[in-house]
Design an enzyme around this catalytic site. Structure first.
Site, mmCIF file in Angstrom:
data_model
loop_
_atom_site.group_PDB
_atom_site.id
_atom_site.type_symbol
_atom_site.label_atom_id
_atom_site.label_comp_id
_atom_site.label_asym_id
_atom_site.label_seq_id
_atom_site.Cartn_x
_atom_site.Cartn_y
_atom_site.Cartn_z
ATOM 1 N N ILE A 183 0.849 -1.209 0.000
ATOM 2 C CA ILE A 183 0.000 0.000 0.000
ATOM 3 C C ILE A 183 0.877 1.250 0.000
ATOM 4 O O ILE A 183 0.610 2.220 -0.723
ATOM 5 C CB ILE A 183 -0.953 0.017 1.217
ATOM 6 C CG1 ILE A 183 -1.843 -1.228 1.237
ATOM 7 C CG2 ILE A 183 -1.812 1.276 1.196
ATOM 8 C CD1 ILE A 183 -2.788 -1.317 2.440
ATOM 9 N N TYR A 199 -2.145 -9.349 16.554
ATOM 10 C CA TYR A 199 -2.131 -8.246 15.578
ATOM 11 C C TYR A 199 -3.313 -7.312 15.857
ATOM 12 O O TYR A 199 -3.156 -6.087 15.914
ATOM 13 C CB TYR A 199 -2.218 -8.846 14.178
ATOM 14 C CG TYR A 199 -2.293 -7.895 13.018
ATOM 15 C CD1 TYR A 199 -1.197 -7.117 12.647
ATOM 16 C CD2 TYR A 199 -3.452 -7.806 12.240
ATOM 17 C CE1 TYR A 199 -1.254 -6.275 11.543
ATOM 18 C CE2 TYR A 199 -3.515 -6.971 11.133
ATOM 19 C CZ TYR A 199 -2.415 -6.211 10.787
ATOM 20 O OH TYR A 199 -2.494 -5.381 9.688
ATOM 21 N N LYS A 211 -3.033 -3.450 16.962
ATOM 22 C CA LYS A 211 -3.609 -2.381 16.133
ATOM 23 C C LYS A 211 -4.660 -1.587 16.923
ATOM 24 O O LYS A 211 -4.786 -0.376 16.760
ATOM 25 C CB LYS A 211 -4.213 -2.965 14.850
ATOM 26 C CG LYS A 211 -3.172 -3.425 13.827
ATOM 27 C CD LYS A 211 -2.512 -2.247 13.123
ATOM 28 C CE LYS A 211 -1.566 -2.685 12.008
ATOM 29 N NZ LYS A 211 -0.924 -1.549 11.322
HETATM 30 P P1 NAD Z 1 3.488 -4.516 3.458
HETATM 31 O O1 NAD Z 1 4.127 -5.608 4.251
HETATM 32 O O2 NAD Z 1 3.589 -4.585 1.990
HETATM 33 O O3 NAD Z 1 4.024 -3.105 3.943
HETATM 34 C C1 NAD Z 1 4.600 -2.876 5.208
HETATM 35 C C2 NAD Z 1 5.897 -2.127 4.981
HETATM 36 O O4 NAD Z 1 6.448 -1.802 6.255
HETATM 37 C C3 NAD Z 1 6.953 -2.957 4.243
HETATM 38 O O5 NAD Z 1 7.556 -2.179 3.237
HETATM 39 C C4 NAD Z 1 7.955 -3.319 5.325
HETATM 40 O O6 NAD Z 1 9.262 -3.522 4.821
HETATM 41 C C5 NAD Z 1 7.832 -2.107 6.232
HETATM 42 N N1 NAD Z 1 8.269 -2.353 7.600
HETATM 43 C C6 NAD Z 1 7.970 -3.410 8.392
HETATM 44 N N2 NAD Z 1 8.561 -3.284 9.574
HETATM 45 C C7 NAD Z 1 9.236 -2.114 9.558
HETATM 46 C C8 NAD Z 1 10.049 -1.421 10.488
HETATM 47 N N3 NAD Z 1 10.307 -1.939 11.711
HETATM 48 N N4 NAD Z 1 10.578 -0.244 10.124
HETATM 49 C C9 NAD Z 1 10.354 0.270 8.892
HETATM 50 N N5 NAD Z 1 9.602 -0.335 7.968
HETATM 51 C C10 NAD Z 1 9.044 -1.514 8.291
HETATM 52 O O7 NAD Z 1 1.952 -4.467 3.916
HETATM 53 P P2 NAD Z 1 0.727 -3.594 3.392
HETATM 54 O O8 NAD Z 1 -0.335 -4.548 3.025
HETATM 55 O O9 NAD Z 1 1.170 -2.575 2.417
HETATM 56 O O10 NAD Z 1 0.269 -2.871 4.748
HETATM 57 C C11 NAD Z 1 0.517 -1.489 5.014
HETATM 58 C C12 NAD Z 1 -0.240 -1.090 6.271
HETATM 59 O O11 NAD Z 1 -1.644 -1.264 6.064
HETATM 60 C C13 NAD Z 1 0.118 -1.916 7.498
HETATM 61 O O12 NAD Z 1 0.131 -1.071 8.630
HETATM 62 C C14 NAD Z 1 -1.019 -2.905 7.605
HETATM 63 O O13 NAD Z 1 -1.221 -3.322 8.940
HETATM 64 C C15 NAD Z 1 -2.182 -2.077 7.098
HETATM 65 N N6 NAD Z 1 -3.267 -2.904 6.554
HETATM 66 C C16 NAD Z 1 -3.146 -3.542 5.353
HETATM 67 C C17 NAD Z 1 -4.216 -4.295 4.880
HETATM 68 C C18 NAD Z 1 -4.166 -5.006 3.557
HETATM 69 O O14 NAD Z 1 -5.168 -5.597 3.172
HETATM 70 N N7 NAD Z 1 -3.065 -5.004 2.814
HETATM 71 C C19 NAD Z 1 -5.388 -4.426 5.630
HETATM 72 C C20 NAD Z 1 -5.450 -3.782 6.853
HETATM 73 C C21 NAD Z 1 -4.407 -3.006 7.301
#
Ligand code: NAD
Length: 335
Positions: free
Chosen positions: A12, A147, A151
């Protein structure tokens, strides 16, 4: 706007970076590349300041936030598989990491968007979950729920910083966001099924496949993140973001076969086999998104078939390039 996107190399986050650049804003990315990838930023790398570091590192967060007026906090330990396999590390990231980012935003007077999750609703299967509805969680000692617990606390922390320190914080709860650049490595169902279909393997559906979800295109969600954080009426509030088009996972697998033009069998894998004994899942999860619709006109426009087609096009490119498939093995036999 000069925006910091934590987790900007992720699924995202990288789409958000593209969108912000398209609007003419300056962007700083802070990412430890644990689940994100530089490839996600390949097209914009020369237009973005990228800081390789962790949200757990106060100095890195401080430096990345310096000069930014807006923070999008997307970094987190994500995906059922990651959380179940690494519960303590995930808790550190999702609690201590978030606190570090919130404090930096307060110090720099930046407004902040926090990516929470629909997981906070847990096992509440109500039709049209509203932001004020109850959360139904299993034992905190079941890693499946850690999780959601983290959150939920993140939201509360952001809310308290808004109340106490005037942090202009907005919390969002995305519901199953999908699209190009999402990988199946961490248990995400759409890219997993698509990669299985494209490589001629059976499509694995957990349990009986009657569990229902709503999948929303990342391109429909990203503009809402910007619209919300820049709207003063949104500060101190939480918003559901997702599609209301509901589908069973079994039907999803069938649609993946149809859209990709493949014919692989669909096989059912018990939850215990996939995630270990005692794993719990929720039968359905549907959002009520009227709060975001009323405030910023949020209305997803992309159909599920269109999203599946976009994911398939993206995965084909990756698989043809010989990159890893959902199971971590290299694949060249792409349909
Ligand atoms: P993703 O894993 O692709 O993105 C997470 C990013 O955070 C990655 O680039 C990762 O390298 C980085 N990251 C992880 N730990 C880190 C740290 N300690 N320091 C710096 N960077 C770090 O996941 P996503 O699906 O893009 O999710 C993005 C956000 O949206 C998250 O907070 C997730 O909880 C939330 N979210 C996503 C969804 C979904 O359907 N994809 C649904 C609900 C919530």
């Amino acid at each position: 706007m000069r925006a910091l996107v934590t987790g900007g190399a992720g699924f995202i986050g990288s789409h958000l970076v593209d969108h912000l650049l398209g609007l003419g804003h300056d962007v700083v990315v802070l990412d430890d590349f644990s689940t994100g990838s530089m490839a996600n930023l390949a097209g914009v790398a020369d237009r973005v300041i990228t800081v390789r570091g962790s949200i757990l590192d106060e100095t890195a967060v401080e430096e990345a936030t310096d000069g930014c007026d807006t923070v999008f906090h997307m970094a987190a330990a994500v995906g059922v598989r990651t959380i179940v396999n690494r519960p303590l590390e995930s808790l550190h990231k999702n609690l201590r990491g978030t606190e570090t980012v919130l404090e930096a935003a307060v110090r720099h007077g930046a407004r902040l968007l926090l990516a929470s999750s629909s997981e906070v609703y847990g096992k509440n299967t109500k039709d049209g979950l509203g932001e004020d509805d109850d959360r139904v969680l299993g034992s905190p000692l079941k890693s499946r729920w850690s999780y959601a617990a983290a959150k939920g606390l993140d939201e509360l922390m952001a809310y308290c910083y808004w109340e106490r320190h005037g942090l202009r914080a907005v919390m969002v709860r995305p519901f199953n966001i999908v699209g190009p650049r999402q990988t199946g490595h961490y248990g995400m169902v759409v890219p997993t099924l698509v990669e299985q279909a494209l490589t001629g393997r059976p499509l694995t559906v957990h349990g009986d496949g009657n569990q229902r979800r709503c999948f929303c295109a990342v391109g429909d969600v990203v503009p809402a993140l910007v619209a919300l954080v820049t709207d003063v009426r949104a500060h101190g509030r939480v918003f559901n973001l997702g599609s209301t088009e509901e589908v069973t996972i079994r039907e999803l697998a069938k649609r993946v076969l149809r859209v990709t033009g493949t014919r692989g069998p669909i096989v059912h894998v018990p939850y215990e086999e996939a995630y270990g004994p005692g794993f719990e899942d929720m039968a359905r999860r549907t959002p009520d998104t009227s709060r975001a619709r009323e405030l910023i006109g949020f209305r997803p426009r992309t159909s599920l078939d269109e999203v599946i087609a976009a994911v398939a096009a993206d995965r084909r490119v990756h698989l043809h390039a010989g990159l890893r498939g959902a199971d971590g093995r290299h694949r060249t036999d792409v349909v």
